[in-house]
Design a protein around this motif. Sequence first.
Motif, PDB file in Angstrom:
ATOM      1  N   LEU A  36       0.826  -1.201   0.000  1.00 49.36           N
ATOM      2  CA  LEU A  36       0.000   0.000   0.000  1.00 49.36           C
ATOM      3  C   LEU A  36       0.865   1.258   0.000  1.00 49.36           C
ATOM      4  N   LEU A  37       1.932   1.245   0.763  1.00 51.89           N
ATOM      5  CA  LEU A  37       2.853   2.375   0.819  1.00 51.89           C
ATOM      6  C   LEU A  37       3.536   2.591  -0.534  1.00 51.89           C
ATOM      7  N   LYS A  38       3.977   1.511  -1.170  1.00 55.02           N
ATOM      8  CA  LYS A  38       4.629   1.624  -2.476  1.00 55.02           C
ATOM      9  C   LYS A  38       3.681   2.180  -3.535  1.00 55.02           C
ATOM     10  N   LYS A  39       2.450   1.684  -3.549  1.00 53.09           N
ATOM     11  CA  LYS A  39       1.486   2.171  -4.530  1.00 53.09           C
ATOM     12  C   LYS A  39       1.160   3.639  -4.304  1.00 53.09           C
ATOM     13  N   SER A  40       1.021   4.032  -3.043  1.00 50.81           N
ATOM     14  CA  SER A  40       0.709   5.426  -2.729  1.00 50.81           C
ATOM     15  C   SER A  40       1.865   6.339  -3.105  1.00 50.81           C
ATOM     16  N   LYS A  41       3.092   5.907  -2.819  1.00 54.02           N
ATOM     17  CA  LYS A  41       4.265   6.713  -3.187  1.00 54.02           C
ATOM     18  C   LYS A  41       4.354   6.877  -4.700  1.00 54.02           C
ATOM     19  N   LYS A  42       4.080   5.812  -5.418  1.00 51.11           N
ATOM     20  CA  LYS A  42       4.136   5.863  -6.877  1.00 51.11           C
ATOM     21  C   LYS A  42       3.097   6.835  -7.432  1.00 51.11           C
ATOM     22  N   LYS A  43       1.893   6.812  -6.872  1.00 51.96           N
ATOM     23  CA  LYS A  43       0.842   7.719  -7.327  1.00 51.96           C
ATOM     24  C   LYS A  43       1.193   9.170  -7.027  1.00 51.96           C
ATOM     25  N   ILE A  44       1.715   9.424  -5.829  1.00 51.58           N
ATOM     26  CA  ILE A  44       2.059  10.790  -5.445  1.00 51.58           C
ATOM     27  C   ILE A  44       3.207  11.313  -6.296  1.00 51.58           C
ATOM     28  N   ASN A  50       3.852  15.694 -12.797  1.00 52.96           N
ATOM     29  CA  ASN A  50       3.004  16.455 -13.713  1.00 52.96           C
ATOM     30  C   ASN A  50       2.726  17.865 -13.199  1.00 52.96           C
ATOM     31  N   LYS A  51       2.453  17.997 -11.900  1.00 52.76           N
ATOM     32  CA  LYS A  51       2.014  19.282 -11.337  1.00 52.76           C
ATOM     33  C   LYS A  51       3.133  20.067 -10.653  1.00 52.76           C
ATOM     34  N   LYS A  52       4.230  19.430 -10.305  1.00 55.45           N
ATOM     35  CA  LYS A  52       5.393  20.016  -9.633  1.00 55.45           C
ATOM     36  C   LYS A  52       5.180  20.339  -8.159  1.00 55.45           C
ATOM     37  N   SER A  53       3.958  20.657  -7.740  1.00 54.10           N
ATOM     38  CA  SER A  53       3.690  20.891  -6.312  1.00 54.10           C
ATOM     39  C   SER A  53       2.238  20.556  -6.022  1.00 54.10           C
ATOM     40  N   ALA A  54       1.984  20.243  -4.755  1.00 50.21           N
ATOM     41  CA  ALA A  54       0.622  19.897  -4.337  1.00 50.21           C
ATOM     42  C   ALA A  54       0.513  20.135  -2.845  1.00 50.21           C
ATOM     43  N   ASN A  55      -0.707  20.403  -2.392  1.00 47.50           N
ATOM     44  CA  ASN A  55      -0.912  20.526  -0.948  1.00 47.50           C
ATOM     45  C   ASN A  55      -1.431  19.198  -0.397  1.00 47.50           C
ATOM     46  N   ILE A  56      -1.569  19.147   0.898  1.00 44.40           N
ATOM     47  CA  ILE A  56      -1.955  17.903   1.569  1.00 44.40           C
ATOM     48  C   ILE A  56      -3.328  17.421   1.113  1.00 44.40           C
ATOM     49  N   LEU A  57      -4.260  18.330   0.937  1.00 42.50           N
ATOM     50  CA  LEU A  57      -5.618  17.927   0.536  1.00 42.50           C
ATOM     51  C   LEU A  57      -5.626  17.266  -0.843  1.00 42.50           C
ATOM     52  N   GLU A  58      -4.817  17.776  -1.760  1.00 34.57           N
ATOM     53  CA  GLU A  58      -4.738  17.158  -3.084  1.00 34.57           C
ATOM     54  C   GLU A  58      -4.155  15.754  -2.997  1.00 34.57           C
ATOM     55  N   LEU A  59      -3.133  15.600  -2.165  1.00 32.41           N
ATOM     56  CA  LEU A  59      -2.504  14.289  -2.019  1.00 32.41           C
ATOM     57  C   LEU A  59      -3.438  13.294  -1.337  1.00 32.41           C
ATOM     58  N   GLN A  60      -4.254  13.784  -0.413  1.00 30.42           N
ATOM     59  CA  GLN A  60      -5.233  12.899   0.234  1.00 30.42           C
ATOM     60  C   GLN A  60      -6.238  12.387  -0.787  1.00 30.42           C
ATOM     61  N   ASP A  61      -6.658  13.246  -1.700  1.00 30.31           N
ATOM     62  CA  ASP A  61      -7.595  12.817  -2.739  1.00 30.31           C
ATOM     63  C   ASP A  61      -6.957  11.795  -3.680  1.00 30.31           C
ATOM     64  N   ILE A  62      -5.655  11.940  -3.910  1.00 26.54           N
ATOM     65  CA  ILE A  62      -4.972  11.024  -4.821  1.00 26.54           C
ATOM     66  C   ILE A  62      -4.893   9.621  -4.240  1.00 26.54           C
ATOM     67  N   ILE A  63      -4.537   9.521  -2.957  1.00 31.52           N
ATOM     68  CA  ILE A  63      -4.332   8.184  -2.381  1.00 31.52           C
ATOM     69  C   ILE A  63      -5.597   7.594  -1.757  1.00 31.52           C
ATOM     70  N   LYS A  84      -4.508  10.342   7.680  1.00 30.47           N
ATOM     71  CA  LYS A  84      -3.435   9.779   8.497  1.00 30.47           C
ATOM     72  C   LYS A  84      -2.354   9.130   7.634  1.00 30.47           C
ATOM     73  N   PHE A  85      -2.776   8.454   6.586  1.00 34.94           N
ATOM     74  CA  PHE A  85      -1.827   7.697   5.770  1.00 34.94           C
ATOM     75  C   PHE A  85      -0.943   8.599   4.922  1.00 34.94           C
ATOM     76  N   VAL A  86      -1.470   9.755   4.508  1.00 34.24           N
ATOM     77  CA  VAL A  86      -0.677  10.658   3.675  1.00 34.24           C
ATOM     78  C   VAL A  86       0.545  11.172   4.441  1.00 34.24           C
ATOM     79  N   ASP A  87       0.427  11.332   5.748  1.00 36.80           N
ATOM     80  CA  ASP A  87       1.574  11.764   6.543  1.00 36.80           C
ATOM     81  C   ASP A  87       2.689  10.720   6.527  1.00 36.80           C
ATOM     82  N   LEU A  88       2.331   9.441   6.608  1.00 35.32           N
ATOM     83  CA  LEU A  88       3.334   8.378   6.536  1.00 35.32           C
ATOM     84  C   LEU A  88       4.047   8.369   5.192  1.00 35.32           C
ATOM     85  N   VAL A  89       3.280   8.546   4.136  1.00 33.56           N
ATOM     86  CA  VAL A  89       3.849   8.518   2.793  1.00 33.56           C
ATOM     87  C   VAL A  89       4.769   9.725   2.588  1.00 33.56           C
ATOM     88  N   ILE A  90       4.316  10.899   3.014  1.00 31.44           N
ATOM     89  CA  ILE A  90       5.119  12.112   2.856  1.00 31.44           C
ATOM     90  C   ILE A  90       6.400  12.022   3.674  1.00 31.44           C
TER      91      ILE A  90
END
Length: 114
Positions: A36-44, A50-63, A84-90
């Motif tokens: 799950l961590l690998k897939k989330s990191k790959k998506k982020i 593509n976007k060069k920067s993102a905020n936490i809310l955008e990353l939460q929607d992605i994963i 909670k999980f986005v913090d681990l990935v970041i």
Amino acid sequence: MKYILYIISVALITMVLIYVGYIKESLLPKELINVLLKKSKKKILSYLQNKKSANILELQDIIKDVKGRVWWSKRQVKVTEPEKFVDLVIDDLYKNGLIKIDYKGGIKVINLVE
């Protein structure tokens, strides 16, 4: 004598297979979280490329709703609490030096390291 050797060999093979099954079952939660961590990191990372920067809310929607499973089990895990999980990935991406974290107006902004 021949049959006794067959019985003993079948018993030993069965014991080894049961032992391997117990080991795999005990390691399954860690393996699922790693997948799950690998897939989330790959998506982020692909999103940040593509976007060069993102905020936490955008990353939460992605994963959100990312699923992971291993090939040898029917069990599957899913990100149900992306807050909670986005913090681990970041944190993992930051420790590996793949991203940098900036704060703009009290909001975490994640940038890809070039």
